[in-house]
Design a protein around this motif. Structure first.
Motif, short mmCIF file in Angstrom:
data_model
loop_
_atom_site.label_atom_id
_atom_site.label_comp_id
_atom_site.label_asym_id
_atom_site.label_seq_id
_atom_site.Cartn_x
_atom_site.Cartn_y
_atom_site.Cartn_z
N THR A 24 0.82 -1.21 0.00
CA THR A 24 0.00 0.00 0.00
C THR A 24 0.85 1.26 0.00
OG1 THR A 24 -0.15 -0.25 2.38
CG2 THR A 24 -2.01 -1.03 1.09
N GLN A 25 2.00 1.24 0.71
CA GLN A 25 2.80 2.46 0.82
C GLN A 25 3.75 2.60 -0.36
OE1 GLN A 25 1.99 4.52 3.34
NE2 GLN A 25 0.47 2.95 3.73
N VAL A 26 4.54 1.57 -0.61
CA VAL A 26 5.58 1.69 -1.63
C VAL A 26 5.04 1.33 -3.00
CG1 VAL A 26 7.90 1.01 -2.25
CG2 VAL A 26 7.23 1.06 0.14
N GLY A 27 4.26 0.23 -3.07
CA GLY A 27 3.84 -0.28 -4.37
C GLY A 27 3.00 0.72 -5.14
N GLN A 28 2.04 1.35 -4.47
CA GLN A 28 1.17 2.32 -5.15
C GLN A 28 2.00 3.48 -5.69
OE1 GLN A 28 -2.22 1.76 -5.44
NE2 GLN A 28 -2.14 3.45 -6.89
N GLY A 29 2.92 3.97 -4.84
CA GLY A 29 3.76 5.08 -5.28
C GLY A 29 4.60 4.70 -6.49
N LEU A 30 5.22 3.50 -6.40
CA LEU A 30 6.06 3.05 -7.51
C LEU A 30 5.25 2.92 -8.78
CD1 LEU A 30 8.45 0.32 -6.12
CD2 LEU A 30 9.04 2.57 -7.00
N LEU A 31 4.04 2.36 -8.63
CA LEU A 31 3.19 2.15 -9.81
C LEU A 31 2.85 3.48 -10.47
CD1 LEU A 31 1.43 0.26 -11.51
CD2 LEU A 31 -0.40 0.65 -9.89
N THR A 32 2.39 4.44 -9.65
CA THR A 32 2.02 5.74 -10.22
C THR A 32 3.23 6.41 -10.84
OG1 THR A 32 0.86 5.80 -8.12
CG2 THR A 32 0.38 7.54 -9.66
N TYR A 73 1.86 7.81 -18.76
CA TYR A 73 0.50 7.33 -18.58
C TYR A 73 -0.12 8.00 -17.38
CZ TYR A 73 2.04 3.56 -21.60
OH TYR A 73 2.55 2.84 -22.63
N ALA A 74 -1.38 8.34 -17.46
CA ALA A 74 -2.12 8.84 -16.31
C ALA A 74 -3.03 7.72 -15.84
CB ALA A 74 -2.94 10.07 -16.69
N PRO A 75 -3.16 7.52 -14.51
CA PRO A 75 -3.97 6.41 -14.01
C PRO A 75 -5.42 6.52 -14.47
CG PRO A 75 -2.78 7.50 -12.24
CD PRO A 75 -2.58 8.32 -13.45
N GLU A 79 -6.01 -2.28 -11.55
CA GLU A 79 -5.23 -1.99 -10.34
C GLU A 79 -5.53 -3.01 -9.25
OE1 GLU A 79 -4.69 2.82 -10.91
OE2 GLU A 79 -6.28 2.04 -9.64
N ILE A 80 -6.82 -3.37 -9.12
CA ILE A 80 -7.16 -4.44 -8.18
C ILE A 80 -6.49 -5.74 -8.61
CG2 ILE A 80 -9.06 -5.77 -7.24
CD1 ILE A 80 -10.78 -3.35 -7.59
N GLY A 81 -6.41 -5.95 -9.93
CA GLY A 81 -5.73 -7.14 -10.44
C GLY A 81 -4.28 -7.18 -9.99
N LEU A 82 -3.62 -6.02 -9.97
CA LEU A 82 -2.23 -5.99 -9.50
C LEU A 82 -2.15 -6.40 -8.03
CD1 LEU A 82 -0.66 -2.81 -11.11
CD2 LEU A 82 -0.20 -5.18 -11.61
#
Lengths: 191, 101
Positions: free
Chosen positions: A111-119, A127-129, B6-9
């Motif tokens: 939740t903390q690192v992965g989301q940031g890295l993904l964005t 790419y924009a989410p 994103e949920i899939g990830l």
């Protein structure tokens, strides 16, 4: 409403797949684990279908739930393990503690690192989410022509990889026959 | 609100965790191999989700390659299990400590 149904189905299938894989790794009998794994593969195929990867969904069922699992079940039957060979006593307390620690760390990381890295990674690629990027190859992503698009990409952009994979499969077939074949009489006498 | 891919990830993350636990905690080589299949499937789910997020098809092509490699891995791995069972009469990892054939 359509979107919501897709959403609910996706989440339910994902949760079911995760729980069933947890069930799978705690089975005592290999064949029942293989049966549960077939269910997991089928659920994943459904998730691929909801992600509009129709070719991936079909290949998942045909190749994984069909071919690979048949090989697994075939080998389990061939080995014909006696029950005393399967010395699995279930999950121990130490494993439980380790697993819960791992899940905690994983949730924090995810939740903390992965989301940031993904964005960040997506933004660095432009790419924009939540939106289709402007420079995405629209040729390669018409929703109703998934198989055609996969084929066009695979045999144009990834032709080398495709040919190399075919050699890999050839090598694997020869290798597995050499490994699994019975030793001849003179070899057995020498050993 | 998270979108579907994103949920899939996140689900691919969870599946990878479960598969990793299977590889680490089971001593039976057959179960370790089946858990490796779960790991590969988690990677596949991540590839397909990323393909949907970025709007390109490359992720699905790579997922197909992963599938082919998984088939090779299953063939060679199961052949190794048969050979091991023939020599050691056991497929528990603990019984294969010597690794001298």
């Amino acid at each position: 409403m359509q979107m919501d149904l897709n959403f609910i189905a996706f989440v339910v299938m994902g949760l079911a797949a995760t729980i069933l894989s947890g069930v799978m790794i705690t089975r005592r009998w290999p064949v029942s684990a293989a049966m549960v794994l077939i269910a997991v593969m089928t659920l994943l195929a459904g998730m691929f279908g909801l992600l509009e990867a129709h070719f991936a969904a079909a290949a998942q069922i045909i190749v994984y739930a069909g071919a690979i699992m048949v090989v697994f079940v075939f080998v389990m039957m061939l080995l014909n393990l006696p029950p005393e060979e399967l010395r699995y006593g279930g999950v121990t307390w130490g494993e439980m503690v380790l697993i819960s620690l791992g899940v905690l760390v994983a949730i924090v990381l995810g939740t903390q690192v992965g989301q940031g890295l993904l964005t960040q990674g997506l933004e660095s690629m432009g790419y924009a989410p939540g939106q289709t990027p402007a420079h995405a190859k629209s040729l390669y992503f018409a929703a109703d022509e998934n198989v055609k698009n996969v084929a066009a990409t695979m045999f144009v952009d990834y032709l080398w990889a495709f040919e190399l994979v075919s050699f890999l499969i050839l090598a694997a077939v020869i290798g597995s026959i050499v490994i699994a074949k019975k030793r001849s009489a003179e070899n057995a006498n020498a050993a | 609100m998270l979108t579907l891919p994103e949920i899939g990830l996140y689900f691919s993350f969870l599946l990878f965790l479960v598969g990793l636990a299977g590889v680490m905690f089971r001593k039976n080589i057959l179960f370790m191999m089946v858990s490796v299949e779960i790991l590969l499937n988690a990677a596949n789910l991540a590839f397909v989700s990323a393909s949907k997020i970025t709007g390109t098809i490359d992720g699905q092509v790579v997922m197909f390659f992963v599938m082919a490699v998984a088939a090779c891995e299953a063939a060679v791995g199961l052949a190794l299990i048969i050979a091991l069972y023939r020599t050691k009469a056991s497929i528990e990892a603990d019984d294969l400590k010597a690794l001298r054939g």
